[in-house]
Structures are given as structure tokens and as C-alpha cells.
Design a protein around this motif. Structure first.
Motif, short mmCIF file in Angstrom:
data_model
loop_
_atom_site.label_atom_id
_atom_site.label_comp_id
_atom_site.label_asym_id
_atom_site.label_seq_id
_atom_site.Cartn_x
_atom_site.Cartn_y
_atom_site.Cartn_z
N GLY A 1 -79.98 -82.11 -50.14
CA GLY A 1 -78.82 -82.79 -49.58
C GLY A 1 -77.60 -81.90 -49.66
O GLY A 1 -77.37 -81.22 -50.66
N LEU A 2 -76.78 -81.90 -48.61
CA LEU A 2 -75.60 -81.04 -48.58
C LEU A 2 -74.30 -81.81 -48.73
O LEU A 2 -73.24 -81.19 -48.82
CB LEU A 2 -75.57 -80.24 -47.27
CG LEU A 2 -76.76 -79.30 -47.05
CD1 LEU A 2 -76.63 -78.59 -45.71
CD2 LEU A 2 -76.86 -78.29 -48.19
N ALA A 3 -74.34 -83.13 -48.74
CA ALA A 3 -73.10 -83.90 -48.88
C ALA A 3 -73.36 -85.20 -49.65
O ALA A 3 -73.00 -86.28 -49.19
CB ALA A 3 -72.50 -84.20 -47.51
N PRO A 4 -73.97 -85.12 -50.82
CA PRO A 4 -74.35 -86.35 -51.52
C PRO A 4 -73.17 -87.15 -52.08
O PRO A 4 -73.34 -88.31 -52.40
CB PRO A 4 -75.24 -85.84 -52.66
CG PRO A 4 -74.76 -84.45 -52.91
CD PRO A 4 -74.35 -83.92 -51.56
N GLU A 5 -72.00 -86.54 -52.17
CA GLU A 5 -70.88 -87.22 -52.82
C GLU A 5 -70.02 -88.05 -51.88
O GLU A 5 -69.12 -88.75 -52.32
CB GLU A 5 -70.01 -86.19 -53.53
CG GLU A 5 -70.77 -85.45 -54.62
CD GLU A 5 -70.02 -84.23 -55.10
OE1 GLU A 5 -69.08 -83.78 -54.43
OE2 GLU A 5 -70.40 -83.72 -56.16
N VAL A 6 -70.28 -87.98 -50.57
CA VAL A 6 -69.41 -88.67 -49.62
C VAL A 6 -69.80 -90.15 -49.53
O VAL A 6 -70.95 -90.48 -49.24
CB VAL A 6 -69.50 -88.01 -48.22
CG1 VAL A 6 -68.63 -88.76 -47.22
CG2 VAL A 6 -69.07 -86.56 -48.30
N ARG A 7 -68.83 -91.01 -49.76
CA ARG A 7 -69.10 -92.45 -49.70
C ARG A 7 -69.07 -92.92 -48.25
O ARG A 7 -68.35 -92.38 -47.42
CB ARG A 7 -68.08 -93.21 -50.54
CG ARG A 7 -66.69 -93.22 -49.96
CD ARG A 7 -65.74 -94.15 -50.75
NE ARG A 7 -64.38 -93.85 -50.37
CZ ARG A 7 -63.56 -93.07 -51.06
NH1 ARG A 7 -63.96 -92.53 -52.18
NH2 ARG A 7 -62.34 -92.84 -50.63
N GLY A 8 -69.91 -93.89 -47.94
CA GLY A 8 -69.91 -94.51 -46.63
C GLY A 8 -70.36 -93.60 -45.50
O GLY A 8 -70.08 -93.88 -44.34
N ARG A 9 -71.07 -92.53 -45.81
CA ARG A 9 -71.48 -91.60 -44.75
C ARG A 9 -72.56 -92.23 -43.87
O ARG A 9 -73.36 -93.01 -44.34
CB ARG A 9 -71.95 -90.28 -45.34
CG ARG A 9 -73.19 -90.35 -46.21
CD ARG A 9 -73.41 -89.03 -46.93
NE ARG A 9 -74.58 -89.06 -47.76
CZ ARG A 9 -74.59 -89.48 -49.02
NH1 ARG A 9 -73.49 -89.91 -49.58
NH2 ARG A 9 -75.71 -89.47 -49.71
N SER A 10 -72.54 -91.87 -42.60
CA SER A 10 -73.56 -92.38 -41.68
C SER A 10 -74.43 -91.25 -41.15
O SER A 10 -75.31 -91.47 -40.34
CB SER A 10 -72.92 -93.15 -40.53
OG SER A 10 -71.93 -92.38 -39.91
N MET A 11 -74.19 -90.03 -41.61
CA MET A 11 -75.10 -88.93 -41.29
C MET A 11 -75.44 -88.20 -42.57
O MET A 11 -74.70 -88.25 -43.55
CB MET A 11 -74.50 -87.98 -40.26
CG MET A 11 -73.34 -87.18 -40.70
SD MET A 11 -72.85 -86.05 -39.37
CE MET A 11 -71.47 -85.26 -40.14
N GLU A 12 -76.59 -87.58 -42.56
CA GLU A 12 -77.08 -86.90 -43.75
C GLU A 12 -77.42 -85.46 -43.40
O GLU A 12 -78.38 -85.19 -42.68
CB GLU A 12 -78.33 -87.62 -44.27
CG GLU A 12 -78.75 -87.22 -45.66
CD GLU A 12 -77.77 -87.67 -46.72
OE1 GLU A 12 -77.57 -86.89 -47.67
OE2 GLU A 12 -77.20 -88.76 -46.63
N PRO A 13 -76.61 -84.48 -43.86
CA PRO A 13 -76.93 -83.07 -43.62
C PRO A 13 -77.89 -82.58 -44.72
O PRO A 13 -77.67 -82.82 -45.91
CB PRO A 13 -75.58 -82.38 -43.71
CG PRO A 13 -74.76 -83.26 -44.60
CD PRO A 13 -75.29 -84.65 -44.45
N LEU A 14 -78.94 -81.88 -44.29
CA LEU A 14 -79.98 -81.44 -45.22
C LEU A 14 -80.42 -80.02 -44.89
O LEU A 14 -80.43 -79.62 -43.73
CB LEU A 14 -81.22 -82.34 -45.09
CG LEU A 14 -81.05 -83.84 -45.23
CD1 LEU A 14 -82.22 -84.56 -44.60
CD2 LEU A 14 -80.91 -84.21 -46.68
N ILE A 15 -80.80 -79.28 -45.90
CA ILE A 15 -81.57 -78.06 -45.71
C ILE A 15 -83.01 -78.47 -45.98
O ILE A 15 -83.30 -79.08 -47.01
CB ILE A 15 -81.15 -76.94 -46.70
CG1 ILE A 15 -79.73 -76.49 -46.43
CG2 ILE A 15 -82.14 -75.78 -46.63
CD1 ILE A 15 -79.53 -75.71 -45.15
N VAL A 16 -83.89 -78.19 -45.03
CA VAL A 16 -85.27 -78.64 -45.16
C VAL A 16 -86.19 -77.43 -45.13
O VAL A 16 -86.13 -76.61 -44.21
CB VAL A 16 -85.65 -79.61 -44.01
CG1 VAL A 16 -87.08 -80.13 -44.20
CG2 VAL A 16 -84.66 -80.76 -43.93
N GLN A 17 -87.01 -77.32 -46.16
CA GLN A 17 -88.04 -76.29 -46.21
C GLN A 17 -89.31 -76.92 -45.65
O GLN A 17 -89.83 -77.88 -46.20
CB GLN A 17 -88.27 -75.85 -47.66
CG GLN A 17 -89.31 -74.76 -47.81
CD GLN A 17 -88.76 -73.41 -47.38
OE1 GLN A 17 -87.73 -72.98 -47.85
NE2 GLN A 17 -89.46 -72.76 -46.48
#
Length: 154
Positions: free
Chosen positions: A70-86
Motif C-alpha cells: 500500500g502506498l497511502a495507508p494513512e489517508v482517511r476516507g480514501r476512495s482509491m487505493e494506490p499499490l505496488i504489486v509484485q
């Protein structure tokens, strides 16, 4: 019930589409299930602080196919999830279908992507944006590949 119990015991790690469906059924934000509940209006994630969020296995739980960071786990109320995926090469195809939209950008390796009836081979620098409601499948062509994925959960 058995499938959910195996997830809780971390014996199997579901596909991302399954995590999204579970989060909706629990009335929890998708990102909360993946990366925890955020409490800030922004997130700065240093490379050394990236944590593996979950792994997804093949349906039978025999092979690890994805590892998420996860690249933005601390953002409250987020509606998108940025990830680095192996990504790993997949022994079998398991199509995913869920609400939302996805954007992927290939960082390294070659990626096989199916969206509906269409098949693509993506290389570093290539990207794809698609509705998650269309059956889709993604895997490394060879041993492994790395992508940036942004999942928008409507």
C-alpha cells in the motif's frame, strides 16, 4: 464459511476482487480492509516504510500470485487505493470482476492482461485503465513483473 475462516487464519490470501467484495459486505472501506484505517488527510510513504499488505493466491491456495504494498495507508476516507504489486506467473487463470475502476502501469517485467475478450502483453512503461466490472485477469508473463496499480472503489 470455510473460505472465510481460512482467510482469517491467513492460510489463504484472496484475490483483490474478493477483498473488495468482502469490504462491501462488511460495510468497510476497501482501503481499510487492505491497509488499515487512515487518520490523515494525506500520506507520504517512504520506500523503506512500505509494508506488504496482502498476498493473493490461486483459487486453490497453491501458488502465491500477487504481493501488494500500500502506498497511502494513512489517508482517511480514501476512495482509491494506490499499490505496488509484485506479479508472479499464474498457473491458471482466475478472472476477477468487482465494482470500481483500475489503472495499472508496468514498472518492470512483462505483464499479461485480459479484459473481457481482449488479450494484451504489456511492457515497462505501458499502462491500462479499465472498468473492474469487466472480467479481467493479470499475471507476469515470465517469472515476475512489478506494476503500479490504482484501484478506485465506487
Amino acid at each position: 464459511a470455510d473460505f472465510l475462516a481460512k482467510i482469517e487464519r491467513q492460510e489463504i490470501y484472496p484475490q483483490l476482487g474478493t477483498v473488495i467484495k468482502l469490504s462491501k459486505s462488511m460495510d468497510a472501506a476497501f482501503g481499510q480492509v487492505l491497509a488499515g484505517k487512515g487518520d490523515k488527510p494525506y500520506s507520504i510513504t517512504r520506500r523503506q516504510d512500505q509494508k506488504t499488505v496482502s498476498r493473493s493466491t490461486s483459487h486453490k491456495g497453491q501458488k502465491n500470485i500477487y504481493t501488494y504494498k500500500g502506498l497511502a495507508p494513512e489517508v482517511r476516507g480514501r476512495s482509491m487505493e494506490p499499490l505496488i504489486v509484485q506479479l508472479q506467473a499464474a498457473p491458471e487463470k482466475e478472472l476477477s470482476k468487482h465494482d470500481g475502476e483500475e489503472f495499472i502501469y508496468v514498472l518492470s517485467g512483462r505483464v499479461l492482461l485480459e479484459i473481457g475478450e481482449d488479450h494484451f502483453e504489456l511492457e515497462p512503461g505501458d499502462s491500462a485503465y479499465y472498468l473492474s466490472t469487466i472480467p479481467h485477469w493479470i499475471a507476469a508473463k515470465e517469472e515476475k513483473a512489478t506494476i503500479l496499480a490504482v484501484i478506485y472503489d465506487k
